[in-house]
Motif scaffolding. Structure first.
Motif, short mmCIF file in Angstrom:
data_model
loop_
_atom_site.label_atom_id
_atom_site.label_comp_id
_atom_site.label_asym_id
_atom_site.label_seq_id
_atom_site.Cartn_x
_atom_site.Cartn_y
_atom_site.Cartn_z
N ILE A 10 0.84 -1.21 0.00
CA ILE A 10 0.00 0.00 0.00
C ILE A 10 0.87 1.26 0.00
O ILE A 10 0.59 2.23 -0.71
N LEU A 11 1.95 1.23 0.77
CA LEU A 11 2.86 2.38 0.84
C LEU A 11 3.48 2.66 -0.53
O LEU A 11 3.62 3.83 -0.93
N GLY A 12 3.84 1.60 -1.24
CA GLY A 12 4.40 1.76 -2.59
C GLY A 12 3.38 2.39 -3.53
O GLY A 12 3.72 3.26 -4.34
N LEU A 13 2.13 1.93 -3.44
CA LEU A 13 1.06 2.47 -4.28
C LEU A 13 0.79 3.94 -3.95
O LEU A 13 0.60 4.76 -4.85
N VAL A 14 0.80 4.25 -2.65
CA VAL A 14 0.59 5.64 -2.22
C VAL A 14 1.69 6.54 -2.77
O VAL A 14 1.44 7.68 -3.19
N ALA A 15 2.93 6.03 -2.77
CA ALA A 15 4.06 6.82 -3.28
C ALA A 15 3.87 7.17 -4.75
O ALA A 15 4.13 8.31 -5.18
N VAL A 16 3.39 6.20 -5.54
CA VAL A 16 3.16 6.44 -6.97
C VAL A 16 2.04 7.46 -7.18
O VAL A 16 2.19 8.42 -7.96
N ILE A 17 0.92 7.24 -6.50
CA ILE A 17 -0.23 8.15 -6.66
C ILE A 17 0.12 9.56 -6.20
O ILE A 17 -0.23 10.55 -6.86
N THR A 18 0.83 9.66 -5.08
CA THR A 18 1.24 10.98 -4.56
C THR A 18 2.14 11.70 -5.55
O THR A 18 2.00 12.91 -5.79
N GLY A 19 3.06 10.95 -6.16
CA GLY A 19 3.95 11.54 -7.16
C GLY A 19 3.18 12.09 -8.35
O GLY A 19 3.48 13.18 -8.86
#
Length: 263
Positions: A10-19
């Protein structure tokens, strides 16, 4: 379920979406059927072409191992149990191991104790149990290599997906208004490929390898304990030998437990 692993994904996905959001791009752009097909189906094809059917069909089981928060054997508890068995054996003889073995949940330890009761030679017991450890390592190695193969294929397939998207975008230059959007959408496949390759598949491979190392360490601890029991070594000597195989953290835990038991 292993919540720590889920949080990592989830943290990895959040990083992509936030970027994407920081760059002013909506997360809706990630909804791309062509990219999903190229990456997921393409990765599946790469794995199918790399491994026999028997190994490929074990993938659901591998996911179960990854996400199941299985409580591993506590080495401290294990050493205490082995020392207790050694004390009982010195008092009641090797034949008393048969009754003790039947009460064990650990199949590896149970097998070793039963081999002692059957009167097998120490070298033979070591060879049989070592072969079992090596066979397990090979199974785990194959499982990890499946995810490693997927991790290697995924980013490359992302490039292929981007090429497919660009072909579609450049094939219709008459609609210049949609050209920029089409080109941006084409690179979503690359984004998917890198995400799955380096945030999902390669880490999954590393995690399986780590779980394998932990299991092997426990089995080697049991192996040495079993052989020491068969040799009739002093329980204190067995304890000292097995403690030397522990990590500093587990050794400290043993000392704390031992101190509390003496109070």
């Amino acid at each position: 379920m292993d919540i720590f692993l889920v949080i990592g994904i989830i943290l990895g996905l959040v990083a992509v979406i936030t970027g994407l959001l920081i760059k002013g791009v909506g997360a809706a752009i990630l909804i791309n059927g062509e990219a999903v097909v190229v990456i997921l189906v393409g990765t599946m094809a790469a794995v199918m072409n790399s491994f026999p059917k028997s190994e490929f069909l074990k993938i659901p089981k591998l996911f179960g191992i990854l996400f199941k928060d299985k409580n591993k054997e506590d080495p401290v508890t294990l050493i205490n149990e082995i020392v207790d068995i050694a004390q009982s054996t010195r008092k009641n003889g090797l034949l008393s191991l048969e009754e003790r073995a039947q009460k064990l949940d650990n199949k590896f330890m149970k097998k070793g104790l039963e081999m002692i009761v059957d009167g097998n030679d120490p070298e033979y017991i070591r060879q049989v149990l070592t072969d079992e450890i090596e066979a397990m390592q090979e199974r785990h190695k194959t499982g990890a290599s499946i995810f490693s193969t997927a991790g290697g294929a995924s980013p490359t397939l992302g490039v292929m997906g981007a090429a497919i998207g660009l072909i579609g975008a450049l094939g219709n230059l008459s609609d210049t208004e949609k050209l920029g959007e089409s080109i941006a959408s084409a690179f979503i496949a690359t984004l998917y490929g890198i995400f799955f390759g380096y945030i999902v598949w390669h880490p999954f491979s590393s995690r399986l390898k780590r779980k394998s190392l932990e299991e092997v360490a426990i089995m080697e601890l049991i192996l040495e304990g079993i052989l020491a029991i068969q040799e009739g070594k002093n329980p204190k000597s067995i304890q000292a030998k097995l403690l030397s195989m522990l990590s500093p953290k587990d050794r400290l835990k043993f000392e704390e437990t031992d101190t509390n038991n003496k109070k």
